[in-house]
Design a protein around this motif. Structure first.
Motif, short mmCIF file in Angstrom:
data_model
loop_
_atom_site.label_atom_id
_atom_site.label_comp_id
_atom_site.label_asym_id
_atom_site.label_seq_id
_atom_site.Cartn_x
_atom_site.Cartn_y
_atom_site.Cartn_z
N MET A 1 61.73 4.64 85.84
CA MET A 1 60.83 5.80 85.93
C MET A 1 59.64 5.65 85.01
O MET A 1 58.49 5.93 85.38
CB MET A 1 61.58 7.09 85.58
CG MET A 1 62.32 7.72 86.72
SD MET A 1 62.84 9.41 86.34
CE MET A 1 61.28 10.29 86.41
N SER A 2 59.91 5.19 83.79
CA SER A 2 58.85 5.01 82.80
C SER A 2 57.82 3.99 83.26
O SER A 2 56.61 4.21 83.17
CB SER A 2 59.46 4.58 81.46
OG SER A 2 58.45 4.29 80.52
N ILE A 3 58.33 2.87 83.78
CA ILE A 3 57.44 1.80 84.27
C ILE A 3 56.56 2.31 85.40
O ILE A 3 55.34 2.08 85.43
CB ILE A 3 58.25 0.59 84.74
CG1 ILE A 3 58.94 -0.10 83.55
CG2 ILE A 3 57.37 -0.41 85.50
CD1 ILE A 3 58.00 -0.70 82.54
N LYS A 4 57.17 3.04 86.33
CA LYS A 4 56.42 3.52 87.50
C LYS A 4 55.34 4.52 87.10
O LYS A 4 54.28 4.58 87.73
CB LYS A 4 57.38 4.16 88.51
CG LYS A 4 58.26 3.16 89.23
CD LYS A 4 59.41 3.82 89.94
CE LYS A 4 60.39 2.77 90.44
NZ LYS A 4 61.65 3.34 90.91
N GLN A 5 55.59 5.29 86.07
CA GLN A 5 54.60 6.28 85.65
C GLN A 5 53.45 5.67 84.86
O GLN A 5 52.37 6.24 84.75
CB GLN A 5 55.28 7.38 84.82
CG GLN A 5 56.21 8.25 85.66
CD GLN A 5 56.95 9.27 84.82
OE1 GLN A 5 56.42 10.33 84.48
NE2 GLN A 5 58.19 8.95 84.45
N ASN B 1 52.45 2.26 85.32
CA ASN B 1 51.83 1.17 86.06
C ASN B 1 50.94 1.73 87.18
O ASN B 1 51.41 2.46 88.04
CB ASN B 1 52.93 0.27 86.64
CG ASN B 1 52.37 -0.96 87.33
OD1 ASN B 1 51.18 -1.08 87.56
ND2 ASN B 1 53.25 -1.89 87.65
N GLU B 2 49.68 1.37 87.16
CA GLU B 2 48.73 1.90 88.15
C GLU B 2 49.15 1.56 89.58
O GLU B 2 49.05 2.40 90.48
CB GLU B 2 47.34 1.35 87.87
CG GLU B 2 46.24 2.00 88.70
CD GLU B 2 44.86 1.48 88.36
OE1 GLU B 2 44.59 0.30 88.66
OE2 GLU B 2 44.06 2.24 87.78
N MET B 3 49.63 0.34 89.80
CA MET B 3 50.03 -0.07 91.14
C MET B 3 51.18 0.80 91.66
O MET B 3 51.24 1.14 92.85
CB MET B 3 50.46 -1.54 91.14
CG MET B 3 49.31 -2.52 91.04
SD MET B 3 48.23 -2.51 92.49
CE MET B 3 49.33 -3.19 93.73
N ASP B 4 52.09 1.17 90.76
CA ASP B 4 53.25 1.97 91.17
C ASP B 4 52.91 3.43 91.39
O ASP B 4 53.75 4.20 91.89
CB ASP B 4 54.36 1.87 90.11
CG ASP B 4 55.06 0.53 90.13
OD1 ASP B 4 55.15 -0.07 91.22
OD2 ASP B 4 55.51 0.06 89.07
N GLN B 5 51.71 3.84 91.03
CA GLN B 5 51.30 5.22 91.26
C GLN B 5 51.17 5.52 92.74
O GLN B 5 51.33 6.65 93.17
CB GLN B 5 49.97 5.50 90.55
CG GLN B 5 50.07 5.60 89.04
CD GLN B 5 51.00 6.71 88.62
OE1 GLN B 5 50.78 7.87 88.94
NE2 GLN B 5 52.07 6.35 87.93
N GLY B 6 50.87 4.46 93.52
CA GLY B 6 50.74 4.64 94.96
C GLY B 6 49.58 5.55 95.33
O GLY B 6 48.64 5.72 94.55
N PRO B 7 49.65 6.17 96.50
CA PRO B 7 50.73 6.04 97.47
C PRO B 7 50.86 4.60 97.98
O PRO B 7 49.86 3.92 98.17
CB PRO B 7 50.31 6.98 98.60
CG PRO B 7 49.35 7.93 97.96
CD PRO B 7 48.63 7.14 96.93
N CYS B 8 52.12 4.18 98.18
CA CYS B 8 52.39 2.82 98.63
C CYS B 8 52.80 2.82 100.10
O CYS B 8 53.35 3.81 100.59
CB CYS B 8 53.49 2.19 97.78
SG CYS B 8 53.02 2.01 96.03
N ALA B 9 52.53 1.72 100.77
CA ALA B 9 52.86 1.62 102.19
C ALA B 9 52.99 0.16 102.58
O ALA B 9 52.54 -0.73 101.87
CB ALA B 9 51.78 2.31 103.03
N MET B 10 53.60 -0.06 103.73
CA MET B 10 53.84 -1.41 104.25
C MET B 10 52.89 -1.71 105.41
O MET B 10 52.58 -0.83 106.21
CB MET B 10 55.28 -1.53 104.77
CG MET B 10 56.35 -1.05 103.82
SD MET B 10 56.61 -2.16 102.44
CE MET B 10 58.18 -1.54 101.83
N LEU B 11 52.47 -2.96 105.50
CA LEU B 11 51.70 -3.39 106.66
C LEU B 11 52.59 -3.49 107.89
O LEU B 11 52.21 -3.10 108.99
CB LEU B 11 51.06 -4.76 106.39
CG LEU B 11 50.30 -5.38 107.56
CD1 LEU B 11 49.02 -4.60 107.83
CD2 LEU B 11 49.99 -6.85 107.29
#
Length: 258
Positions: free
Chosen positions: A129-133, A135-145
């Motif tokens: 949880m700490s890492i995701k909060q 890390n800019e990349m983990d902020q998302g929103p994330c999606a798959m191609l």
């Protein structure tokens, strides 16, 4: 042209448009055992297989390079799928307090008390949880191609977001310890697995470059046609991250149950 990688047939159509060729031409090219050639030439030490495959394709075809939009697939669960068409997709740090309140309310309703002790396993979720909060990349929103990476996560070595979003799982274990399993089971019962399809422009700074995207699509169709070969399905997908920026509702194409 628009890139919509939702099945082998759409991948083939994308490659036909990109390389200005027929279906039989792209399939005849991909029928070749390029993995064997890749291993024999020693280029295994110089570049990834998808890059090698794309380089080989460029010797036979001429790319158009006129992409207008790229479609992405965001997997999650929701009790109110229509909210995405109203609000768009909100990045992690902005949506996290709302998710925490929803889980806490659900726990209270079902008499699930917060944990008094946190094991090393639960502590690992706290670390995530700490890492995701942070890390800019983990902020998302994330999606798959590749839509299949959302609907068949195990094959693609991905987290199964439509079964349970990562941050929901992390928070449940951090706050409720061993009772998290029960809480997550209840959460699954009151929510539906959904996929939010949205678009980005190729110039989007958060979007992988078109060459990488087309190499991924090429490898995906190659892998479908050569299932017996030792090709990692995880390489048949690439991801989008908004890096903390909302995916506006105007960019939502559809919200559907897979």
């Amino acid at each position: 042209m628009e890139i919509i990688c939702s099945s082998p047939s759409t991948a083939c159509s994308i490659l036909q448009s990109w390389f200005q060729c027929t279906e039989s031409e792209i399939k005849n090219f991909l029928c070749i055992n390029w993995m064997q050639k890749y291993e024999q030439t020693g280029q295994i030490y110089e570049m990834d297989f998808e890059d090698y495959l794309y380089e080989c394709a460029l010797r036979r075809f001429v790319p158009t390079q006129n992409i207008s939009r790229i479609h992405w697939f965001h997997g999650t669960r929701s009790a109110n799928p229509s909210s995405f068409e109203e609000r768009g997709i909100i990045p992690l740090n902005q949506i996290l307090p709302e998710l925490q309140r929803a889980l806490d309310s659900l726990a209270k309703k079902h008499s699930i008390s917060p944990a008094t002790q946190i094991s090393s396993y639960h502590g690992h979720h706290a670390f995530l949880m700490s890492i995701k909060q942070q890390n800019e990349m983990d902020q998302g929103p994330c999606a798959m191609l590749n839509l299949e990476a959302v609907t068949n996560a195990a094959q693609y070595d991905c987290h199964d977001y439509i079964d349970i979003p990562e941050i929901i799982e992390d928070y449940a274990y951090v706050k409720y310890g061993d009772c998290a399993k029960r809480l997550l089971s209840i959460y699954r019962e009151i929510t539906s697995p959904i996929v939010v399809e949205f678009w980005s422009e190729p110039e989007d700074l958060n979007c992988p470059n078109p060459r990488h995207i087309m190499g991924t699509v090429l490898l995906y169709l190659y892998t479908v046609m050569h299932r017996y070969e030792d090709v990692s399905w995880s390489c048949c997908n690439t991801c989008y991250s908004g890096c903390g920026n909302i995916v506006d509702a105007s960019r939502i194409i559809r919200v559907f149950e897979p």
